[in-house]
Write a protein that holds these residues in place. Structure first.
Motif: not given
Lengths: 252, 252
Positions: A20-23, A54-56, A64-67, A29-30
């Motif tokens: 999950s962290q890798l994803l 905005h997207p970043l 990510f941080l929410h998850g 990054v993407l």
């Protein structure tokens, strides 16, 4: 439960959290590469480069941080609950600040470029997600970190808080996918259907976000990975089980 | 559980199920109105009117019927399990057939209009959802309706089947939202930002689909609304609880 859980169960949990962290990191990054390489990078000047933040910010903060803020309850399920709560609240606050910066960036860009706000399904879903996320954070703070509500009210609200947290994560992923589609159709509509590299990259980003959401959903909802109740929580649990006639309070 | 549940709990359940059906039916009708009123209605002739069947079939099959197929386990939780299983399988089959018709319609239209297939995030997500939905249906048939697998294997697969069903429903809603955004940007990009009625109607459709998904998610995951285990299931439950060290098999 941790002590009695088989070694393979623990390894599987570690692998899934690692994946999950890798994803999550790859998605951030993407998004950075997409905006950096194909759209000229970042700035805070009202230009399209401000929009790029905005997207970043949304992928980093609202996804990510929410998850990860939710995931801490599973990763540190054997640590003192007070500390985990604090960490949960702090990561959420960080996610909220980054998300608000992301929102300001797009409104700023729209104002400078004279583009109307809040007309698209992406904006409707994204704004609903952010507003509900703010409410969820404030409610969580009031109910659990500085509990002003009664124990009964807290126990009643807990399953709703847990359910809403997961719904908001799904809404954040969904809104991101809508944003990706919008951005691609605005910027490369003619070459998108020819499988232009930017389109493929952004589609892959979308699929990674879906995988992140599904994996988080699995880790959060799997009974085995829940926080084992301590003796105090146990007695509370029995108490509320009686009160609610069959319902057992959920450990977040 | 049903007998001991307070009257208010039962009324709330009935209200929520009613609301979910209202949301589902309204979404299907709104999709029909959108395609009928703004895009010339329906036909099976390779024209844009054949494309119009795509959103209608996906919202009806992959979202509404798919959701209802899962919901029957909650609505008929006191009926004989075999009958509910059969109903669950039949509604899913209907959902699958309608979804496949929807897919054929869009591929047919693309071929006639020489539009490339499978380049967008919507198509990637939608195709993944349909393929996984097919796999889920076949697996469900093999494991539960004509059980060829051992009891142990069935009980191990059950929580995965339940989790995947909910994930697929969320993916179906998400793919529909991506489709709505795509269709609006292809057909009314210039007036969308001016809050054209078609755009507002389609956005409302998107929000209704999100509400349908959230409500279904709540009804499906709420412990109180789960099927109460019968004595046979009870003994099986204890058996597998021991086997899986703390995990209890979920009643779908």
């Amino acid at each position: 439960m941790e002590d009695s859980a088989p070694r393979t169960g623990r390894s599987m949990f570690a692998c899934l959290v690692g994946a999950s962290q890798l994803l999550g990191v790859t998605s951030v990054v993407l998004t950075g590469v997409w905006m950096g390489h194909y759209h000229g990078g970042f700035a805070w000047d009202g230009s399209a480069r401000e929009f790029n933040l905005h997207p970043l910010c949304m992928v980093l903060g609202l996804v990510f941080l929410h998850g990860d803020a939710i995931l801490v309850y599973r990763v540190f399920r054997n640590e003192a609950k007070r500390n985990v709560k604090l960490l949960h609240g702090i990561i959420h606050l960080l996610a909220l600040i980054i998300s608000i910066i992301g929102f300001v960036a797009v409104f700023d860009f729209h104002r400078a470029a004279k583009i109307p706000d809040m007309y698209s399904l992406h904006s409707w879903c994204g704004m609903s997600t952010l507003v509900l996320f703010c409410i969820q954070w404030v409610m969580g703070l009031m109910f659990f970190l500085f509990p002003t509500a009664s124990s009964w009210l807290r126990a009643s609200y807990l399953p709703i808080h847990v359910f809403c947290g997961l719904v908001l994560l799904v809404m954040a992923v969904g809104s991101s996918l809508l944003g990706i589609t919008e951005k691609l159709l605005f910027s490369i509509e003619s070459s998108y259907s020819l499988f232009a590299p930017e389109g493929v990259l952004a589609n892959i980003l979308g699929i990674l976000l879906v995988c992140f959401g599904v994996l988080l959903g699995y880790l959060i909802t799997k009974e085995e990975y829940r926080r084992p109740p301590n003796p105090e929580e146990e007695s509370l649990s029995v108490h509320f089980k009686t009160l609610t006639e069959g319902g057992s309070p959920t450990t977040p």
